[in-house]
Design an enzyme around this catalytic site. Structure first.
Site, PDB file in Angstrom:
ATOM      1  N   THR A   1     -37.125 -13.723  28.421  1.00 27.15           N
ATOM      2  CA  THR A   1     -35.831 -14.399  28.348  1.00 27.15           C
ATOM      3  C   THR A   1     -34.859 -13.841  29.380  1.00 27.15           C
ATOM      4  O   THR A   1     -34.803 -12.627  29.576  1.00 27.15           O
ATOM      5  CB  THR A   1     -35.244 -14.101  26.946  1.00 27.15           C
ATOM      6  OG1 THR A   1     -36.131 -14.626  25.978  1.00 27.15           O
ATOM      7  CG2 THR A   1     -33.863 -14.677  26.764  1.00 27.15           C
TER       8      THR A   1
ATOM      9  N   GLY B   1     -36.376 -12.826  18.645  1.00 26.79           N
ATOM     10  CA  GLY B   1     -35.241 -13.675  18.314  1.00 26.79           C
ATOM     11  C   GLY B   1     -34.942 -13.770  16.837  1.00 26.79           C
ATOM     12  O   GLY B   1     -33.785 -13.837  16.419  1.00 26.79           O
TER      13      GLY B   1
ATOM     14  N   ARG C   1     -40.095 -24.232  17.066  1.00 24.64           N
ATOM     15  CA  ARG C   1     -39.424 -22.940  16.815  1.00 24.64           C
ATOM     16  C   ARG C   1     -38.254 -22.776  17.789  1.00 24.64           C
ATOM     17  O   ARG C   1     -38.356 -23.010  18.978  1.00 24.64           O
ATOM     18  CB  ARG C   1     -40.425 -21.801  17.001  1.00 24.64           C
ATOM     19  CG  ARG C   1     -39.855 -20.401  16.758  1.00 24.64           C
ATOM     20  CD  ARG C   1     -39.406 -19.740  18.047  1.00 24.64           C
ATOM     21  NE  ARG C   1     -38.943 -18.383  17.827  1.00 24.64           N
ATOM     22  CZ  ARG C   1     -38.363 -17.646  18.778  1.00 24.64           C
ATOM     23  NH1 ARG C   1     -38.174 -18.132  19.969  1.00 24.64           N
ATOM     24  NH2 ARG C   1     -37.968 -16.420  18.505  1.00 24.64           N
TER      25      ARG C   1
HETATM   26  N1  GLY Z   1     -35.256 -13.770  22.425  1.00 22.41           N
HETATM   27  C1  GLY Z   1     -35.856 -14.975  22.757  1.00 22.41           C
HETATM   28  C2  GLY Z   1     -36.509 -15.623  21.629  1.00 22.41           C
HETATM   29  O1  GLY Z   1     -36.860 -14.978  20.655  1.00 22.41           O
HETATM   30  O2  GLY Z   1     -36.689 -16.813  21.694  1.00 22.41           O
END
Ligand code: GLY
Length: 313
Positions: free
Chosen positions: A173, A226, A201
């Site tokens: 990310t 996340g 998701r």
């Molecule tokens: N931190 C990015 C995700 O979990 O989608």
């Protein structure tokens, strides 16, 4: 300032990409914070090293589904797209949503419809990079389990800090924070999520207060698992800690302590205080970032602490 995600290879290739991104995002008074964030993140979305845009990790069906968000800390304005496919720069679609204002958060086919209606063309190339297809095949061949050493965030073999491994592009990310010379702040995120995620998701990069936040006291962008960031609403709490008087470095470290203690997962947090100080903390192997300040770019490795140095605070 911009980061390339946790467990992102700490190499010259990554440094160069982050340099390019922060330079694209820093134009002083000529560029608004929002434009700075968008331009910086577009550079990283175009680069297959990063898990955003082209080169995003693939979901269980072998598809790209991306989340991106942009937030203006001054006006508390927000644009988010989640689970979007079929666009080259999800951050630009999020920016358009922020400017247009009919909604602040669109997902899936609704987000794509908005993108097309706003003039965003289909990508010029298949967003599934050869490297990510290879990773997807390997996970599928292993009956949906990560083969030994594969990192869910980058999709690639866990990297060790050290020399680059040419041909592999392990980054996660991306996130960016821009402050202009009037001390206005904006932040943004973009991600493909985690490798082999269930279709539909959505992660913290699309959830304000979880994986990103820009408010009165500063801005925060996060990388890592996340689900944990969402359950802890960590980015919003970091801004609260700034308000309580913690330095950005203390707030970033506290966020990682909470993440570790409450969820036991890895993550990285990049923080910019409204007074220009910044902090960075992570419990991952790497969390590289770059900062452009007064026309000079610095690369921040995992061991770097915030600015100014602790002793001078
Ligand atoms: N931190 C990015 C995700 O979990 O989608």
């Amino acid at each position: 300032m911009a980061h390339g995600g946790v467990n992102c290879e700490d190499s010259e290739l990554v440094r160069r990409a982050l340099f390019k991104a922060v330079l694209a995002g820093s134009g002083g008074a000529r560029v608004s914070c929002l434009s700075g964030v968008e331009e910086a993140i577009k550079v990283l979305e175009d680069d297959p090293m990063f898990n955003a845009g082209y080169g995003s990790v693939l979901n269980r069906l072998g598809e790209v589904e991306m989340d991106a968000a942009i937030m203006d800390g001054t006006g508390n304005r927000l644009g988010i797209v989640a689970g979007i496919a079929g666009v080259e720069h999800p951050i630009s679609v999020a920016r358009r949503l922020l400017e247009k204002g009919d909604a602040v958060f669109l997902a899936g086919t609704g987000a794509l419809r908005f993108a097309r209606e706003s003039g965003f063309a289909p990508p010029s190339r298949d967003l599934r990079s050869p490297e990510q297809r290879e990773v997807w095949e390997a996970i599928r061949a292993n009956e949906g389990r990560y083969p030994p050493g594969v990192d869910p965030f980058t999709g690639f073999t866990m990297c060790r800090p050290g020399p680059s491994r040419p041909g592999k592009f392990p980054c996660d990310t991306v996130g960016c924070i821009v402050m202009d010379d009037q001390y206005r702040i904006a932040c943004g995120t973009s991600t493909g999520g985690y490798a082999y995620k269930p279709p539909g998701r959505i992660g913290d990069s699309a959830v304000p207060g979880a994986g990103f936040w820009a408010g009165t006291w500063g801005a925060v962008v996060c990388s890592g698992k996340g689900e944990a960031f969402m359950e802890l609403l960590l980015a919003r709490r970091v801004e609260e800690w700034l308000k309580d008087g913690l330095s950005p470095q203390q707030a970033a470290e506290k966020a990682i302590e909470v993440l570790q203690a409450e969820k036991g997962v890895i993550g990285g947090v990049l923080v910019l205080h409204r007074d220009g100080r910044w902090g960075k903390a992570s419990n991952a192997m790497t969390f590289p970032a770059a900062v452009a300040r007064d026309g000079k770019v610095d690369f921040l490795s995992k061991v770097d602490k915030g600015w100014p140095p602790e002793a001078s605070r």
